[in-house]
Design a protein around this motif. Structure first.
Motif, short mmCIF file in Angstrom:
data_model
loop_
_atom_site.label_atom_id
_atom_site.label_comp_id
_atom_site.label_asym_id
_atom_site.label_seq_id
_atom_site.Cartn_x
_atom_site.Cartn_y
_atom_site.Cartn_z
N ALA A 71 0.82 -1.21 0.00
CA ALA A 71 0.00 0.00 0.00
C ALA A 71 0.86 1.26 0.00
O ALA A 71 0.41 2.31 -0.50
N CYS A 129 4.21 -0.77 -9.61
CA CYS A 129 3.71 0.57 -9.30
C CYS A 129 2.90 1.06 -10.50
O CYS A 129 3.39 1.06 -11.63
N GLU A 130 1.66 1.44 -10.24
CA GLU A 130 0.75 1.92 -11.29
C GLU A 130 0.28 3.33 -10.95
O GLU A 130 0.54 3.83 -9.84
N GLU A 131 -0.43 3.95 -11.88
CA GLU A 131 -0.90 5.32 -11.65
C GLU A 131 -1.74 5.43 -10.38
O GLU A 131 -1.64 6.39 -9.63
N GLY A 132 -2.57 4.43 -10.13
CA GLY A 132 -3.46 4.49 -8.97
C GLY A 132 -2.90 3.89 -7.71
O GLY A 132 -3.58 3.84 -6.68
N GLY A 133 -1.67 3.41 -7.73
CA GLY A 133 -1.08 2.78 -6.55
C GLY A 133 -0.28 1.55 -6.95
O GLY A 133 -0.03 1.32 -8.14
N ALA A 134 0.11 0.77 -5.98
CA ALA A 134 0.88 -0.44 -6.24
C ALA A 134 -0.03 -1.66 -6.19
O ALA A 134 -1.00 -1.70 -5.43
N ARG A 135 0.32 -2.67 -6.98
CA ARG A 135 -0.52 -3.86 -7.06
C ARG A 135 0.36 -5.10 -7.16
O ARG A 135 1.32 -5.15 -7.95
N GLY A 171 3.13 3.34 -3.79
CA GLY A 171 2.51 4.03 -4.90
C GLY A 171 3.43 5.04 -5.56
O GLY A 171 4.53 5.32 -5.07
N ALA A 198 6.22 7.84 -4.07
CA ALA A 198 6.77 7.45 -2.78
C ALA A 198 8.28 7.27 -2.89
O ALA A 198 8.77 6.74 -3.89
#
Length: 383
Positions: free
Chosen positions: A277, A364-370, A280, A283
């Motif tokens: 979380a 890491c993506e535009e909306g956060g990490a997945r 992103g 960070a």
């Protein structure tokens, strides 16, 4: 010609690398690490056990790849290179051939970058290369190409997603096979077979399996030890597609786990999810580590950490799969969309007779990490 990407991709990579060379004041670059050579050219072989070099000058022409004669068919089939310089190991001196190639590119009185941190640059060969090219001013450029690889294209991430699916499949096969009486080596073989059946290529590190008290050695290889009821079993391996790796780590218990194992595993699960979380875009690289430690600190487990929380991951060959960015204090990188890395808050508790291994490949993506894995971060209990 079998390439993971179209020729424009390789043209763009060479352009970007030459721009980095210019920024550092380099007239040329000599690289030998197999992951670097593959990323730039498509060459894929274990031939890096013998001296090799990709010599790149500041012009816009084709770089020249020096390798042994055995590798020539693979160079023509697997790369875009048209004219490699191959040497016969029985009659030619590889280091002299590399030095001659540097001269022919007009770099014998130039500033040339070289990977001083490369395991492929043996100290004896490095000494001889400098002696053969006394007019070259050598500059350490170990991270020049790997630094360009940190932000990956959607096509590169797609390969890692495929690799992660293969790893999930293999881990599920391991889950199903764990039982009293099976050995660590058998489980490692089951993982290898499942990965191969799913289409994975060979990984930079073989599957790791440790059990019982050996589970405290979370970074050890499988032994012939047979599993028993109550054992903690730590498993790690990677799926691989076009040399792009997706690493997966999980912990299994045969039978009901002890209260302590359950308590620690539950804490690691929360720490893993907190770290993801925190990863992103924008960070700082150490942010996932800080988030992880905040959770592990609740049970005084930070001191039980084995190593860094994670590191950048992509193209890799044996003996390792790390890229230069590490998610630890002091690393200057800032996380950005397209970066992929591991998150692995592994713990060793040898005085308590067990370890916990938990890790995913994260993007890491535009909306956060997945996480690229669909498997939960919880302890897997079987039997």
């Amino acid at each position: 010609m079998e390439l993971p990407f179209g020729l424009p991709t390789y043209d763009d990579r060479m352009r970007r690398v030459r721009a980095r060379m210019a920024e550092r004041g380099l007239d040329g670059l000599v690289v030998s690490m197999p992951d670097v050579v593959h990323w730039l050219t498509g060459v894929s072989s274990v031939g890096y056990l013998w001296p090799q070099a990709l010599v790149i000058d500041s012009g816009d022409g084709e770089p020249e790849y020096v390798t042994r004669t055995t590798e020539e068919p693979g160079v023509h089939m697997l790369s875009w290179l048209r004219a490699p310089r191959v040497y016969d190991i029985a009659t030619e001196d590889a280091v002299e051939v590399i030095a001659d190639t540097v001269r022919r590119h007009g770099l014998d009185q130039a500033v040339v970058g070289i990977e001083l941190g490369a395991f492929t640059l043996l100290p004896g060969n490095w000494d001889r290369l400098r002696a053969l090219l006394p007019g070259v001013r050598w500059v350490d450029a170990t991270d020049l190409v790997p630094g360009e690889r940190l932000v990956k294209s959607p096509a590169e991430i797609a390969y890692q997603r495929q690799a992660a699916e293969m790893a999930d499949h293999a881990m599920e096969q391991v889950f199903a096979a764990v039982r009293p009486g099976i050995s660590e080596t058998e489980l490692a073989g089951i993982a290898s077979h499942a990965l191969g059946a799913a289409g994975s290529e060979f990984a930079a590190i073989p599957p790791m399996v440790v059990s019982g008290e050996r589970s405290a050695m979370v970074h050890a290889m499988a032994s012939r030890r047979t599993l028993s009821r109550g054992d903690v079993v730590c498993v790690e391996f990677a799926g691989v597609v076009h040399r792009y790796h997706a690493v997966l780590m999980r912990t299994i218990v045969i039978g009901e786990p002890s209260a302590r194992v359950r308590e620690v595993a539950d804490c690691v699960e929360r720490a893993t999810e907190a770290a993801i979380a925190a990863a992103g875009p924008g960070a700082p690289a150490p942010a996932p580590d800080d988030a992880c430690n905040a959770v592990l600190g609740e049970l005084d487990l930070v001191r039980r950490r084995c190593h860094r929380i994670g590191y950048s991951l992509g193209v890799a060959y044996p003996p390792g799969w790390l890229e230069p960015m590490t998610l630890v204090e002091g690393d200057p990188h800032v996380l950005a969309p397209g970066m992929s890395f591991t998150v692995e808050p592994n713990l060793h508790l040898p005085d308590e007779g067990f370890g916990i291994k938990m890790g995913d490949t994260v993007v890491c993506e535009e909306g956060g990490a997945r996480s690229l894995s669909r498997l939960p971060h919880s302890l897997h209990v079987t039997g």
